[in-house]
Design an enzyme around this catalytic site. Sequence first.
Site, mmCIF file in Angstrom:
data_model
loop_
_atom_site.group_PDB
_atom_site.id
_atom_site.type_symbol
_atom_site.label_atom_id
_atom_site.label_comp_id
_atom_site.label_asym_id
_atom_site.label_seq_id
_atom_site.Cartn_x
_atom_site.Cartn_y
_atom_site.Cartn_z
ATOM 1 C CG ASN A 49 -0.319 -0.280 2.435
ATOM 2 O OD1 ASN A 49 0.700 -1.012 2.669
ATOM 3 N ND2 ASN A 49 -0.984 0.449 3.608
ATOM 4 C CB ILE A 50 1.642 3.643 -2.073
ATOM 5 C CG1 ILE A 50 2.655 2.541 -2.783
ATOM 6 C CG2 ILE A 50 2.188 5.019 -2.405
ATOM 7 C CD1 ILE A 50 3.030 2.542 -4.057
ATOM 8 C CD GLU A 51 -1.129 4.992 4.574
ATOM 9 O OE1 GLU A 51 -0.644 5.655 5.417
ATOM 10 O OE2 GLU A 51 -1.996 3.799 4.966
ATOM 11 C CB CYS A 69 -5.360 -1.178 -1.533
ATOM 12 S SG CYS A 69 -6.570 -0.731 -0.425
ATOM 13 C CD GLU A 87 -5.330 -5.790 -1.232
ATOM 14 O OE1 GLU A 87 -4.867 -4.772 -1.215
ATOM 15 O OE2 GLU A 87 -6.188 -6.415 -0.361
ATOM 16 C CB CYS A 146 -10.832 -2.649 0.824
ATOM 17 S SG CYS A 146 -10.190 -2.174 -0.716
ATOM 18 C CB CYS A 184 -8.707 -4.462 -3.267
ATOM 19 S SG CYS A 184 -7.606 -3.090 -3.141
#
Length: 130
Positions: free
Chosen positions: A41-43, A52, A54, A85, A88
Amino acid sequence: MTHDLFLAAKSAMAKAYAPYSKFPVGAALRTAAGRVFAGANIEVASYPEGWCAETTALGHYIMGGGGEITDIAVIAERMDKITPCGGCRQRLAEFAGPQTRLHLCDANGVAQTVTMAEILPFGFRGDILK
Ligand code: THU
């Protein structure tokens, strides 16, 4: 065979960029040809713009040439047996089949295996759009 996919998801999780949630997630996909594509995941400081693990893995899968997805593994440092989620699930279902195996992991390996059909019953199908 699934342990290597768990390890790929775990290695990907180590690369997560999750400074806001502090909830690293890793995902790995395997194709029938034996290729593995992983992601974390990359925020983003503007929170809704993050994405996310995935989704990162799917980006690598598409750019790497795709193929039939047979197995998916997901892992989160702070949650055993994390499930993808809703968004995803729909993204994975775009490229995986209903019988694709989804391996839910804990810190030691695969803890439970379900199918895509089980986690996304009655998902939206885009056949009519093609
Ligand atoms: N996250 C994933 O990477 N995959 C999921 O299926 C659920 C949530 C990430 C998104 C966000 O960076 C963090 O977990 C907390 O929601």
